[in-house]
Design a protein around this motif. Structure first.
Motif, PDB file in Angstrom:
ATOM      1  N   LYS A  44      10.609  15.803  -7.100  1.00 12.55           N
ATOM      2  CA  LYS A  44      12.020  15.437  -7.100  1.00 12.55           C
ATOM      3  C   LYS A  44      12.418  14.769  -5.791  1.00 12.55           C
ATOM      4  N   LYS A  45      11.640  14.995  -4.730  1.00 11.09           N
ATOM      5  CA  LYS A  45      11.933  14.413  -3.418  1.00 11.09           C
ATOM      6  C   LYS A  45      11.397  12.988  -3.275  1.00 11.09           C
ATOM      7  N   VAL A  46      10.537  12.559  -4.188  1.00 10.69           N
ATOM      8  CA  VAL A  46       9.877  11.262  -4.081  1.00 10.69           C
ATOM      9  C   VAL A  46      10.862  10.147  -4.414  1.00 10.69           C
ATOM     10  N   THR A  47      10.811   9.067  -3.638  1.00  6.81           N
ATOM     11  CA  THR A  47      11.587   7.870  -3.948  1.00  6.81           C
ATOM     12  C   THR A  47      10.667   6.931  -4.716  1.00  6.81           C
ATOM     13  N   TRP A  48      10.902   6.816  -5.991  1.00 11.55           N
ATOM     14  CA  TRP A  48      10.047   6.009  -6.846  1.00 11.55           C
ATOM     15  C   TRP A  48      10.457   4.544  -6.766  1.00 11.55           C
ATOM     16  N   PRO A  49       9.458   3.616  -6.788  1.00  9.98           N
ATOM     17  CA  PRO A  49       9.793   2.186  -6.762  1.00  9.98           C
ATOM     18  C   PRO A  49      10.382   1.755  -8.108  1.00  9.98           C
ATOM     19  N   SER A  50      11.144   0.675  -8.058  1.00  3.26           N
ATOM     20  CA  SER A  50      11.710   0.146  -9.299  1.00  3.26           C
ATOM     21  C   SER A  50      10.616  -0.573 -10.090  1.00  3.26           C
ATOM     22  N   ARG A  51      10.923  -0.908 -11.321  1.00  6.93           N
ATOM     23  CA  ARG A  51       9.955  -1.621 -12.166  1.00  6.93           C
ATOM     24  C   ARG A  51       9.600  -2.972 -11.545  1.00  6.93           C
ATOM     25  N   LYS A  52      10.602  -3.649 -10.994  1.00  4.67           N
ATOM     26  CA  LYS A  52      10.375  -4.962 -10.383  1.00  4.67           C
ATOM     27  C   LYS A  52       9.444  -4.846  -9.179  1.00  4.67           C
ATOM     28  N   GLN A  53       9.653  -3.831  -8.327  1.00  2.00           N
ATOM     29  CA  GLN A  53       8.783  -3.625  -7.158  1.00  2.00           C
ATOM     30  C   GLN A  53       7.359  -3.303  -7.599  1.00  2.00           C
ATOM     31  N   THR A  54       7.227  -2.475  -8.628  1.00  3.65           N
ATOM     32  CA  THR A  54       5.897  -2.095  -9.107  1.00  3.65           C
ATOM     33  C   THR A  54       5.140  -3.304  -9.651  1.00  3.65           C
ATOM     34  N   LEU A  55       5.811  -4.139 -10.459  1.00  3.25           N
ATOM     35  CA  LEU A  55       5.155  -5.333 -11.006  1.00  3.25           C
ATOM     36  C   LEU A  55       4.792  -6.316  -9.895  1.00  3.25           C
ATOM     37  N   GLY A  56       5.666  -6.482  -8.905  1.00  5.66           N
ATOM     38  CA  GLY A  56       5.376  -7.381  -7.788  1.00  5.66           C
ATOM     39  C   GLY A  56       4.175  -6.916  -6.986  1.00  5.66           C
ATOM     40  N   SER A  57       4.118  -5.624  -6.691  1.00  2.00           N
ATOM     41  CA  SER A  57       2.989  -5.082  -5.926  1.00  2.00           C
ATOM     42  C   SER A  57       1.691  -5.190  -6.713  1.00  2.00           C
ATOM     43  N   THR A  58       1.761  -4.938  -8.011  1.00  2.00           N
ATOM     44  CA  THR A  58       0.565  -5.040  -8.854  1.00  2.00           C
ATOM     45  C   THR A  58       0.049  -6.473  -8.875  1.00  2.00           C
ATOM     46  N   ALA A  59       0.949  -7.434  -8.974  1.00  2.00           N
ATOM     47  CA  ALA A  59       0.543  -8.843  -8.988  1.00  2.00           C
ATOM     48  C   ALA A  59      -0.128  -9.219  -7.668  1.00  2.00           C
ATOM     49  N   VAL A  60       0.429  -8.786  -6.555  1.00  2.00           N
ATOM     50  CA  VAL A  60      -0.165  -9.082  -5.241  1.00  2.00           C
ATOM     51  C   VAL A  60      -1.568  -8.503  -5.147  1.00  2.00           C
ATOM     52  N   VAL A  61      -1.744  -7.273  -5.609  1.00  2.00           N
ATOM     53  CA  VAL A  61      -3.064  -6.626  -5.543  1.00  2.00           C
ATOM     54  C   VAL A  61      -4.065  -7.397  -6.406  1.00  2.00           C
ATOM     55  N   ILE A  62      -3.682  -7.773  -7.616  1.00  2.00           N
ATOM     56  CA  ILE A  62      -4.601  -8.501  -8.508  1.00  2.00           C
ATOM     57  C   ILE A  62      -4.986  -9.845  -7.900  1.00  2.00           C
ATOM     58  N   ILE A  63      -4.040 -10.570  -7.321  1.00  2.00           N
ATOM     59  CA  ILE A  63      -4.335 -11.869  -6.709  1.00  2.00           C
ATOM     60  C   ILE A  63      -5.271 -11.703  -5.517  1.00  2.00           C
ATOM     61  N   ILE A  64      -5.028 -10.724  -4.662  1.00  2.00           N
ATOM     62  CA  ILE A  64      -5.895 -10.507  -3.490  1.00  2.00           C
ATOM     63  C   ILE A  64      -7.303 -10.113  -3.925  1.00  2.00           C
ATOM     64  N   VAL A  65      -7.418  -9.263  -4.942  1.00  2.00           N
ATOM     65  CA  VAL A  65      -8.742  -8.872  -5.440  1.00  2.00           C
ATOM     66  C   VAL A  65      -9.475 -10.094  -5.987  1.00  2.00           C
ATOM     67  N   ALA A  66      -8.770 -10.975  -6.709  1.00  2.00           N
ATOM     68  CA  ALA A  66      -9.402 -12.184  -7.248  1.00  2.00           C
ATOM     69  C   ALA A  66      -9.889 -13.099  -6.123  1.00  2.00           C
ATOM     70  N   ILE A  67      -9.081 -13.274  -5.086  1.00  2.00           N
ATOM     71  CA  ILE A  67      -9.469 -14.142  -3.966  1.00  2.00           C
ATOM     72  C   ILE A  67     -10.683 -13.564  -3.235  1.00  2.00           C
ATOM     73  N   ILE A  68     -10.678 -12.270  -2.978  1.00  2.00           N
ATOM     74  CA  ILE A  68     -11.803 -11.657  -2.258  1.00  2.00           C
ATOM     75  C   ILE A  68     -13.071 -11.702  -3.105  1.00  2.00           C
ATOM     76  N   SER A  69     -12.947 -11.442  -4.408  1.00  2.00           N
ATOM     77  CA  SER A  69     -14.148 -11.482  -5.256  1.00  2.00           C
ATOM     78  C   SER A  69     -14.699 -12.902  -5.347  1.00  2.00           C
ATOM     79  N   LEU A  70     -13.825 -13.903  -5.390  1.00  2.00           N
ATOM     80  CA  LEU A  70     -14.277 -15.302  -5.406  1.00  2.00           C
ATOM     81  C   LEU A  70     -15.007 -15.629  -4.098  1.00  2.00           C
TER      82      LEU A  70
END
Length: 100
Positions: free
Chosen positions: A56-82
């Motif tokens: 109950k004490k946790v500040t959860w990210p919004s849906r928009k923040q979660t999707l943005g962070s997920t997209a950044v992680v996927i792009i960085i993983v793709a660049i590093i794997s390439l």
């Protein structure tokens, strides 16, 4: 009279104070009861209650923040794997050329 070296306490002026009389009473002491040992189930339930309170004490990210962070992680993983794929292919070709 010279008071130096003489005891200045006059026994007539001293007041003796005795402690107040304390009535001693006996109170029977019951045996201390041993604390009931908690079972695994009791400990698990207590743990889950504490987890609920902490969540109950946790500040959860919004849906928009979660999707943005997920997209950044996927792009960085793709660049590093390439990058690692290109380096691996280059080193494999270099090793083949050296071994021929």
């Amino acid at each position: 009279m010279d008071d130096i070296g003489q005891n200045q306490s006059d026994p007539a002026t001293q007041v003796s104070v005795s402690p107040p009389a304390v009535k001693k009473t006996y109170t029977p002491v019951s045996k201390p009861t041993a604390p009931k040992e908690k079972t695994v189930i009791d400990k698990s339930i207590q743990f889950l209650r504490e987890v609920k309170v902490e969540l109950k004490k946790v500040t959860w990210p919004s849906r928009k923040q979660t999707l943005g962070s997920t997209a950044v992680v996927i792009i960085i993983v793709a660049i590093i794997s390439l990058f690692l794929g290109v380096v691996d292919a280059g080193l494999a070709g270099l090793i083949r050329a050296v071994l021929r």
